[in-house]
Every structure is written in C-alpha cells, then in structure tokens.
Design a protein around this motif. Structure first.
Motif, PDB file in Angstrom:
ATOM      1  N   ILE A  49      -8.157 -12.681   9.681  1.00  8.31           N
ATOM      2  CA  ILE A  49      -8.920 -13.232   8.566  1.00  8.31           C
ATOM      3  C   ILE A  49      -8.027 -14.228   7.835  1.00  8.31           C
ATOM      4  O   ILE A  49      -7.041 -13.861   7.214  1.00  8.31           O
ATOM      5  CB  ILE A  49      -9.380 -12.134   7.593  1.00  8.31           C
ATOM      6  N   PHE A 195     -15.319 -12.797   4.874  1.00  4.07           N
ATOM      7  CA  PHE A 195     -15.019 -11.374   4.993  1.00  4.07           C
ATOM      8  C   PHE A 195     -15.821 -10.597   3.966  1.00  4.07           C
ATOM      9  O   PHE A 195     -15.775 -10.883   2.768  1.00  4.07           O
ATOM     10  CB  PHE A 195     -13.515 -11.169   4.775  1.00  4.07           C
ATOM     11  N   MET A 211     -18.500  -9.587   8.687  1.00  6.93           N
ATOM     12  CA  MET A 211     -18.309 -11.021   8.454  1.00  6.93           C
ATOM     13  C   MET A 211     -19.656 -11.701   8.232  1.00  6.93           C
ATOM     14  O   MET A 211     -20.586 -11.537   9.036  1.00  6.93           O
ATOM     15  CB  MET A 211     -17.610 -11.669   9.661  1.00  6.93           C
ATOM     16  N   THR A 238      -5.219 -13.751   4.115  1.00  2.70           N
ATOM     17  CA  THR A 238      -6.216 -14.374   3.242  1.00  2.70           C
ATOM     18  C   THR A 238      -5.636 -15.102   2.032  1.00  2.70           C
ATOM     19  O   THR A 238      -6.385 -15.640   1.214  1.00  2.70           O
ATOM     20  CB  THR A 238      -7.225 -13.311   2.757  1.00  2.70           C
TER      21      THR A 238
END
Length: 506
Positions: A49, A195, A211, A238
């Motif tokens: 992610i 996310f 997702m 992230t």
C-alpha cells in the motif's frame, strides 16, 4: 480476534488526543474486520500500500527474491506519492563519490550525527540498520537509472558531506526510474485505489485488505470495494500525516491550517490510523518537523527549498530588523526552524529572515534561475539596493558581512560555530541572490513502531503482528526529535527492502 476485539482496539485512537471521527481531512477512515466468511475478490502474493520510495523499493526487492505476483496500490491518480516531490537528497556513508572526493565517513559517524539530532530518543538499532544498507539502496536507484549531480552536499547536522541529489533536484528523479523498473519486472500497479481496512484472521494475523477502486481524492466515492487476499503478507508504505491538520494540531496546536506544508495532499495518515486500531504502538507523534529552508513566498516544497539547501553552507541568514546573523546556517533542522520562528516584530508578527548568497556561488544550483524568474527570490547588484528593498539596517548588514567574510578566510565561525568547509573561498559579495526563509511542516517523525525486520509491533502482546510490515514515514521513533535532511530516502528504501526480505524469508 473478534469484531468486539477490533472495536476495542479502535479506542486506541483516543490516546492520540482527538476524536476518531473528526481527525481526517480525507473521507471517512478505514475499518478493519474479521476475515471469516469474507468472499475474496482476488488473491495475490504480496500487497503493498503506497507507491513512494518505500513501496517501490519493496516491490523491486521482493521480485528480486522470487516473488511472482506483487501488487502496489496507490490512492492518488499518480504514482510516487509524497516521495516524488521531495528534495531528491540521499545520504549514505562510504559511497563512491565520497571516496572520489576524499571524504572520510562511516556507518558509525552517520548514526552518531543522527543520534545527536534525535536528542536522546532516536532508535539507534534502526538508524544503524538503515545506515548499514544505505549504499545498497543507493545502488538500487542507480541500477534503475537515477542520475545525480556530480557533487556531494553537506546538509545541516551532518559532520561530513555525504548527500547525493538527483540531477532533477527532486524525488521524481528516483521514483520515476523505480516505477519504470517495477513495470519492467512485472510488478502490478493500481492507482486510484484507496485502502479501506485490513482483513484479519482468527489469531489476529493480517490475511488481506479491502481496497476501493475508482477513488478520487476529496470527492464522494462510488467505486467498488474489493476484498484482496495477500498470501505472503501486506506492506504498509503509506507515508506521513503532515496534511492532516486536525491530527497535527492535536500534537502541536501551533501547526494550524495557516502553517504551510511541503507535502502532497494525500499525506493524511489513514493507513497509520488503521494499524493503531489493530494494536500497533504509536511512537513520537508529537515530533513533527518543519523545514527551515522553505519560503513563505511560494506554496509547497517549491523552488526555494532545494535552492536554500544547496546554498546554506556558504551563505548567511540574517534578521531583517538588525542585519545580523541569528543561527548556524547548517545546524540541524529543529535548531534552525526554532531560530527562524523567533524573527518577529513587537506585536509577534512574523518577519521572515533573509538568506543572502553571492550570485556567483548560488548560480551553481539550477534552481537559482527559477527562484528569480518566478519572483520568489531576488538578485541585487549592491548591498545598498538589497538593504533598501527589505528595510534592513545598512550599517548592521555591512558589519555582519565583513565579519562573516573574515570567518571564510580563517575557516572558523566565531559567532555560531558553523562548519566552514563548504564555505571555503566563497565570500559574500555582490551581486547577491536573496530569498526569504520561513519553516513549513515537512516530516512526521511519529508513526507505528517497527523492528529491524520491518515487522509492526503489537502493543497488546509485545510481538509482531503476523502478516503485517511497514516502511517509510508511516513508521515512528526512528529519528527522535529531529530528522537530519537527506536521511528519509535511505530510511524509506532500506526499510522497504527489509520488509520485502522479511516477507520472502531471506
């Protein structure tokens, strides 16, 4: 783990000093849930992610070690995240350019510089791990096609010159080659993919993610949410939360919406929040760094930031009210930011100080032409012209420049103890280039606690959360109170590579 357990863990958000529902400037926060009975829409080998330095490095490293089905998910429309717009500055000890320039350096020396800046609360083990593998990460960028200026820079707080900078003077000089390498080796990339939470097994292990497709930042979200199973694990890359004004104000009330920020708009912290909800340990959230090289005359990171970083070692920063220096121009970031913020009038209003350089020396950096062209910097033919333009006392300024030029000749700064190595033979003389300085929120030292395997620590058990890894700015506690410039890229990349190696059991 039951749904009740998950809801209980969400109470951790209260420990951050904010209401869970009010924190985000982006849409509603992610919510994890138990995986029992979930219909899987897709099964992949590895889920990553975030598509910045950490995520891209993790994908390349995992593929190198045999992964066949790696997927990167990016919530924005473009790849690279905040990394693409950073300064493109990469610190590493024992590099080929250091050897070429005769610079003596070591892992110990780089770690010690960082520990000093961290003011006693940095994580020495993680700093040492990153410094020990920084050259490997640098080589990954070179192998992918990154190009760097043919000189080293000595940034504030570093005891030697150890910093490379991309030839385009921004992080895109690394993220774009790494992204192209990911595509070349078959990594699957998905943009506009947000996310929405973890899917968790009966023993608390992370087995997948939710997702949302067709995500448009800041808009209503009609896209379908997919349940994606991750056979090997999930790597969270992230980034930080510098654009989440509510959260940063909860840590430091002075960091209001009026304070500028160098980050991309997507740096809002949803992934970090959801790891806290699972039980990850929050570390150092209150330590939010401001960049002392930023300008109040442009938005974001802009052109001045890299211009200033290059020129600070051989320039002077002066108060507009006195014409005198007020700091060591290459001290660590917190020291300089605090000093700049003290430049105010009798009513407490900001009076941004000036960074004065000789044009003949400043023009060696490509941004000099741009800061003048776009009116965020000025060129003056005389000191009188400069002083009149900014209302600086001419006598005080003349005396200060004469004193400083004496330090250039002697090699010793008796005012603030600045390392004069990179100021050698660089007198402050006409014509001059000038920019204004004022700090902007730049980097979050706080985030989730990880170990040297990039595993996320569970605050309830003291063990690692199975199936979950994290790398980059979403992690906390590594740098302590103040991060040294050019140390984020090696940290992001090394920890991304580490997460991939841990996940692949190598």
């Amino acid at each position: 783990m039951s749904n009740i357990d998950l809801l209980g863990r969400r109470k951790f958000i209260a420990g951050l000093g904010i209401a869970a529902g009010a924190a985000m400037v982006a849409p509603a926060m992610a919510v994890s849930e138990k995986a029992d009975g979930v219909k899987w829409d897709k099964e992949v080998e590895i889920v990553i992610i975030g598509s910045g330095f950490a995520g891209l490095a993790a994908a390349i490293e995992a593929t190198k070690h045999g992964a066949k089905d790696v997927h990167i998910f990016e919530k924005m429309s473009y790849f690279g995240g905040n990394s693409a717009i950073n300064g493109g500055l990469f610190a590493a000890p024992g590099t080929p350019m250091q050897k070429k320039e005769g610079v003596e350096d070591s892992v110990d020396r780089m770690v010690n510089d960082q520990l000093l800046s961290g003011r006693g609360i940095a994580d020495e083990g993680l700093l040492r791990h990153v410094a020990s593998h920084a050259v490997e990460a640098l080589q990954m960028t070179l192998d992918a096609g990154s190009e760097y200026h043919p000189y080293l820079q000595q940034l504030g707080g570093h005891s030697v010159a150890r910093t490379y900078q991309t030839s385009v003077s921004c992080g895109a000089g690394i993220t774009q080659p790494l992204y192209k390498e990911c595509k070349r080796i078959g990594v699957n990339t998905h943009n506009r993919s947000k996310f929405e939470g973890f899917l968790v097994g009966n023993k608390g292990e992370v087995v997948g993610v939710k997702m949302r497709q067709n995500y448009h930042f800041g808009e209503d979200q009609p896209g379908k949410v997919l349940n994606i199973r991750a056979k090997r694990g999930v790597i969270m890359a992230t980034g930080g939360f510098a654009q989440n004004v509510d959260l940063r104000m909860a840590q430091d009330p002075t960091l209001t919406a009026d304070v500028g920020c160098t980050n991309a708009p997507g740096a809002t912290g949803e992934g970090m929040f959801e790891m806290f909800r699972l039980g990850a340990i929050p570390v150092h959230l209150a330590h939010i760094q401001s960049g002392p090289w930023a300008s109040p005359d442009e938005g974001g990171f802009g052109y001045v930031s890299n211009y200033s970083i290059f020129n600070l070692p051989h320039s002077i920063a002066v108060s507009r009210t006195t014409g005198q220096r007020f700091m060591n121009e290459i001290a660590d970031r917190k020291t300089r930011a605090d000093a700049e913020l003290s430049n105010r009038d009798e009513k407490g209003n900001p009076v941004p100080p000036l960074l004065i350089s000789s044009f003949k020396d400043s023009k060696a950096h490509p941004n000099t032409e741009k800061v003048i062209k776009y009116n965020v910097g000025w060129k003056f033919e005389s000191l009188e012209e400069l002083a009149t333009h900014f209302g600086v006392p001419l006598a005080g300024l003349k005396a200060q420049i004469a004193e400083y030029n004496g330090y250039v000749k002697s090699g010793e700064d008796k005012q603030f103890g600045k390392d004069m190595t990179l100021a050698k033979n660089k007198m402050i003389e006409a014509p001059f280039t000038v920019v204004r300085l004022w700090p902007k929120v730049h980097y979050c030292q706080g985030g989730v606690k990880v170990n040297t395997k990039a595993e996320v620590t569970d605050s309830f058990t003291g063990k690692s959360i199975t199936g979950l890894y994290a790398a980059g700015e979403v992690c906390g506690g590594i740098h302590g109170v103040s991060r040294l410039g050019s140390c984020s890229i090696p940290e992001c990349m090394v920890m991304g590579m580490t997460a991939a190696r841990s996940l692949m059991n190598v």
